[in-house]
Design a protein around this motif. Structure first.
Motif, mmCIF file in Angstrom:
data_model
loop_
_atom_site.group_PDB
_atom_site.id
_atom_site.type_symbol
_atom_site.label_atom_id
_atom_site.label_comp_id
_atom_site.label_asym_id
_atom_site.label_seq_id
_atom_site.Cartn_x
_atom_site.Cartn_y
_atom_site.Cartn_z
ATOM 1 N N ALA A 119 3.746 2.649 51.615
ATOM 2 C CA ALA A 119 2.967 1.412 51.695
ATOM 3 C C ALA A 119 1.733 1.577 52.569
ATOM 4 C CB ALA A 119 3.846 0.282 52.226
ATOM 5 N N GLY A 120 1.741 2.575 53.463
ATOM 6 C CA GLY A 120 0.591 2.803 54.332
ATOM 7 C C GLY A 120 -0.672 3.170 53.603
ATOM 8 N N VAL A 121 -0.578 3.497 52.319
ATOM 9 C CA VAL A 121 -1.782 3.853 51.563
ATOM 10 C C VAL A 121 -2.720 2.654 51.445
ATOM 11 C CG1 VAL A 121 -0.907 3.272 49.257
ATOM 12 C CG2 VAL A 121 -2.567 5.129 49.518
ATOM 13 N N THR A 122 -2.192 1.445 51.614
ATOM 14 C CA THR A 122 -3.044 0.257 51.529
ATOM 15 C C THR A 122 -3.990 0.142 52.727
ATOM 16 O OG1 THR A 122 -1.342 -1.117 52.578
ATOM 17 C CG2 THR A 122 -1.344 -0.994 50.180
ATOM 18 N N GLU A 123 -3.761 0.963 53.757
ATOM 19 C CA GLU A 123 -4.676 0.969 54.901
ATOM 20 C C GLU A 123 -5.924 1.795 54.618
ATOM 21 O OE1 GLU A 123 -2.542 2.295 58.315
ATOM 22 O OE2 GLU A 123 -0.976 0.757 58.150
ATOM 23 N N LEU A 124 -5.900 2.559 53.539
ATOM 24 C CA LEU A 124 -7.082 3.331 53.153
ATOM 25 C C LEU A 124 -8.035 2.430 52.377
ATOM 26 C CD1 LEU A 124 -4.866 5.588 53.634
ATOM 27 C CD2 LEU A 124 -6.136 6.950 51.962
ATOM 28 N N ALA A 125 -9.318 2.613 52.603
ATOM 29 C CA ALA A 125 -10.306 1.863 51.832
ATOM 30 C C ALA A 125 -10.166 2.221 50.360
ATOM 31 C CB ALA A 125 -11.716 2.200 52.321
ATOM 32 N N GLY A 126 -10.284 1.220 49.505
ATOM 33 C CA GLY A 126 -10.182 1.460 48.071
ATOM 34 C C GLY A 126 -8.805 1.205 47.501
ATOM 35 N N MET A 127 -7.816 0.883 48.345
ATOM 36 C CA MET A 127 -6.454 0.605 47.868
ATOM 37 C C MET A 127 -5.963 -0.687 48.523
ATOM 38 S SD MET A 127 -3.833 1.563 45.951
ATOM 39 C CE MET A 127 -3.861 3.336 45.642
ATOM 40 N N SER A 128 -6.084 -1.781 47.822
ATOM 41 C CA SER A 128 -5.665 -3.070 48.370
ATOM 42 C C SER A 128 -4.171 -3.256 48.186
ATOM 43 C CB SER A 128 -6.417 -4.203 47.663
ATOM 44 O OG SER A 128 -6.023 -4.280 46.295
ATOM 45 N N PRO A 129 -3.556 -4.140 48.961
ATOM 46 C CA PRO A 129 -2.121 -4.405 48.780
ATOM 47 C C PRO A 129 -1.782 -4.857 47.362
ATOM 48 C CG PRO A 129 -2.880 -5.297 50.874
ATOM 49 C CD PRO A 129 -4.099 -4.847 50.131
ATOM 50 N N GLU A 130 -2.693 -5.573 46.717
ATOM 51 C CA GLU A 130 -2.444 -6.031 45.351
ATOM 52 C C GLU A 130 -2.397 -4.867 44.369
ATOM 53 O OE1 GLU A 130 -4.819 -7.172 47.313
ATOM 54 O OE2 GLU A 130 -3.965 -9.124 47.887
ATOM 55 N N ASP A 131 -3.094 -3.776 44.682
ATOM 56 C CA ASP A 131 -3.120 -2.619 43.788
ATOM 57 C C ASP A 131 -1.978 -1.644 44.042
ATOM 58 O OD1 ASP A 131 -5.471 -3.558 42.670
ATOM 59 O OD2 ASP A 131 -6.744 -2.441 44.063
ATOM 60 N N TYR A 132 -1.245 -1.861 45.126
ATOM 61 C CA TYR A 132 -0.250 -0.870 45.523
ATOM 62 C C TYR A 132 0.997 -0.903 44.647
ATOM 63 C CZ TYR A 132 3.531 1.321 48.125
ATOM 64 O OH TYR A 132 4.615 2.091 48.474
#
Length: 379
Positions: free
Chosen positions: A135-148
């Motif tokens: 889930a930490g990938v949503t902290e990267l720019a370009g990956m929103s929580p909605e896209d995760y």
């Protein structure tokens, strides 16, 4: 040369630990290091420090080992000729809680260490042909929580990258996981985000596939973005013509990525495995095509593809050998909807999300052939 006397110039070193073979430098200050020897990179960083005798690669190794073994933050204080210094180590975790890399920072004890950019580890699983991400990938720019999504196909990941043209290299590594194989590249995600991706192939008791390290390296320089007129014009021409082209892993019966806009009548994302795109009874046809394509022949295959209602739509796939045809059996496929008067077939999948609003459209019920047809022709 810079000095560690100015805290802003102290870079974070990322040491990847993606495979049992060992560890290496993935990046320094967000700049790629192409799997260079981490000891040499640490020595260069220490050489920039004014008379900081007392710090060594041995001390750095202790910090890296502790952070990777215990998956904990490490904060060492070291006495040097130039005064007390700190050595910080921060683990980067993957989806299973394993350490995929460790960030290392060295500087004076009274200096304020900058926050390291966001980074996560990922795992490519060959059996399911999916990439698992924390889930930490949503902290990267370009990956929103909605896209995760905790798992996604390589096609879904490619679809987020713009202007990328090294698909074949990535697919070769992922689908032929020879231990020791590695690859590092930068990608633009969406409009302005930039990621540095490092990956190593693995074929051991832990993973058959590959481990990945994804680092957020900051926004894209607008002046460095180049979009050729030819690429824009070609994509627009395909859009207006209603052409839908994709690259297939024919032996694995999966879509690797789309060369044009995805076919809107094909359900290809948010699946447990990309093979679900094709009807179970039709997947073997794609594997049968591999030898023909490798010999330079083209083929037209009639089969069924998953639609947004949970059923299958009959389609004609015109398959052509991939340029410089790879040993991984890549093929270019044109997707065309076929209208064959047969009964509808539904599919029940645990992860299937039925899009009711789309099912109310004309494509809600699709005729389906009882069995696919296969024909060969010269390109």
């Amino acid at each position: 040369m810079g000095s560690f006397g100015v805290p802003r110039t102290n870079p974070w070193l990322t040491v990847e630990m993606l495979a049992p073979e060992g560890m290496s430098a993935a990046s320094v200050g967000g700049q790629p290091r192409e799997f260079a020897g981490w000891q040499r990179v640490v020595q260069r960083l220490l050489a920039k420090m004014p008379s900081a005798y007392g710090l060594s690669t041995r001390t750095a190794c202790e910090a890296l080992t502790t952070a990777s073994r215990d998956a904990v933050d490490v904060d060492l204080r070291v006495v040097t000729d130039a005064g007390p210094h700190r050595m910080l180590a921060r683990p980067v975790l993957g989806p299973a809680g394993d350490v995929h890399a460790v960030r290392l920072w060295i500087g004076p004890a009274d200096a304020r260490a900058p926050l390291p950019p966001s980074a996560v580890g990922g795992i490519w699983d060959m059996a399911s042909q999916t990439i698992r991400l924390p889930a930490g990938v949503t902290e990267l720019a370009g990956m929103s929580p909605e896209d995760y999504a905790p798992t996604m196909s390589i096609a879904e990941l490619f679809h987020r990258w713009t202007g990328f043209d090294r698909h074949a290299e990535v697919l070769d590594l992922l689908y032929d996981p020879n231990p020791g194989a590695s690859l590092q590249f930068e990608v633009t995600v969406g409009i302005s985000a930039r990621w540095l991706i490092s990956m190593r192939a693995r074929d051991d008791l832990r993973t058959q596939g590959a481990w990945l390290l994804i680092e957020d390296t900051g926004p894209v320089d607008p002046g460095a973005q180049v979009t050729t007129l030819e690429r824009v014009a070609l994509r627009e021409a395909h859009r207006r013509a209603g052409t839908h082209l994709g690259v297939l892993q024919v032996e694995h019966a999966s879509i690797s990525h789309w060369l044009t806009d995805p076919a809107p009548w094909v359900r290809w994302d948010n699946l447990a495995s990309p093979v679900e795109v094709f009807h179970p009874d039709d997947r073997a046809q794609l594997a049968e095509v591999a030898e023909r394509l490798r010999s330079g022949m083209a083929a037209t295959v009639s089969l069924r593809v998953l639609n947004h209602c949970g059923g299958y739509t009959p389609a004609l796939l015109s398959l052509y050998p991939y340029p410089g045809y790879s040993a991984r059996h890549l093929a270019i496929a044109e997707f065309v909807r076929a209208a064959l008067p047969e009964e509808s077939v539904s599919v029940k999948t645990a992860r299937m999300v039925v899009e009711r609003t789309r099912c109310r459209t004309a494509m809600a019920e699709e005729p389906v052939p009882a069995r696919g047809r296969l024909s060969w022709r010269e390109p």
